[in-house]
Motif scaffolding. Structure first.
Motif, PDB file in Angstrom:
ATOM      1  N   TRP A 232      -4.081   3.738  -4.871  1.00 33.87           N
ATOM      2  CA  TRP A 232      -3.503   2.485  -4.387  1.00 33.87           C
ATOM      3  C   TRP A 232      -4.277   1.305  -4.983  1.00 33.87           C
ATOM      4  O   TRP A 232      -3.693   0.347  -5.479  1.00 33.87           O
ATOM      5  CB  TRP A 232      -3.509   2.408  -2.863  1.00 33.87           C
TER       6      TRP A 232
ATOM      7  N   LEU B 295       4.044   9.847   4.988  1.00 37.00           N
ATOM      8  CA  LEU B 295       3.853   8.837   3.953  1.00 37.00           C
ATOM      9  C   LEU B 295       4.891   9.077   2.877  1.00 37.00           C
ATOM     10  O   LEU B 295       5.042  10.205   2.401  1.00 37.00           O
ATOM     11  CB  LEU B 295       2.454   8.972   3.345  1.00 37.00           C
TER      12      LEU B 295
ATOM     13  N   GLY C 121       5.864   7.187  -0.821  1.00 38.19           N
ATOM     14  CA  GLY C 121       5.402   6.159  -1.740  1.00 38.19           C
ATOM     15  C   GLY C 121       5.930   6.387  -3.134  1.00 38.19           C
ATOM     16  O   GLY C 121       6.582   7.394  -3.419  1.00 38.19           O
TER      17      GLY C 121
ATOM     18  N   TRP D 113      -0.302   4.208  -7.238  1.00 39.24           N
ATOM     19  CA  TRP D 113       0.738   4.115  -6.210  1.00 39.24           C
ATOM     20  C   TRP D 113       1.154   2.651  -6.146  1.00 39.24           C
ATOM     21  O   TRP D 113       0.306   1.760  -6.021  1.00 39.24           O
ATOM     22  CB  TRP D 113       0.219   4.544  -4.845  1.00 39.24           C
TER      23      TRP D 113
ATOM     24  N   TYR E  31       4.271   1.950  -0.622  1.00 43.80           N
ATOM     25  CA  TYR E  31       4.229   3.054   0.330  1.00 43.80           C
ATOM     26  C   TYR E  31       4.804   2.603   1.668  1.00 43.80           C
ATOM     27  O   TYR E  31       4.891   1.416   1.959  1.00 43.80           O
ATOM     28  CB  TYR E  31       2.803   3.578   0.516  1.00 43.80           C
TER      29      TYR E  31
END
Length: 89
Positions: free
Chosen positions: A72, A6, A8, A77, A80
């Motif tokens: 998120w 990941l 982000g 965030w 991503y």
């Protein structure tokens, strides 16, 4: 199981803005770690990017974990990308 990475980005002033969501975020990560899905996750030193490694059945599984994370859902965030990763060493 396949491994996924990941990458982000964090919002501006993430250290301040994340405060109301931090405990739920950490509890979710601890659960993922306990279940063997999350290998590691953390911010860059300048707190502008996030990097993680997962072991999961599919990329969709990892994306669903990201989408359900309080960071998120609350704009901590801001973007991503998840990619399947081949660990050479």
């Amino acid at each position: 199981m396949a491994k996924y990475i990941l990458f982000g980005s964090y919002c501006e002033n993430a250290l301040e803005k994340r405060t109301p969501y931090r405990q739920a975020h950490l509890e979710g990560l601890a659960k993922q770690k306990e279940e063997g899905i999350l290998v590691t996750l953390g911010p860059t030193k300048d707190n502008t990017k996030v990097f993680g490694i997962y072991e999961a059945d599919s990329q969709e599984t990892v994306e669903n974990l990201v989408k359900s994370d309080p960071y998120w859902q609350n704009g901590i965030w801001t973007e991503y990308e998840v990619k399947e990763w081949i660990q050479a060493f």
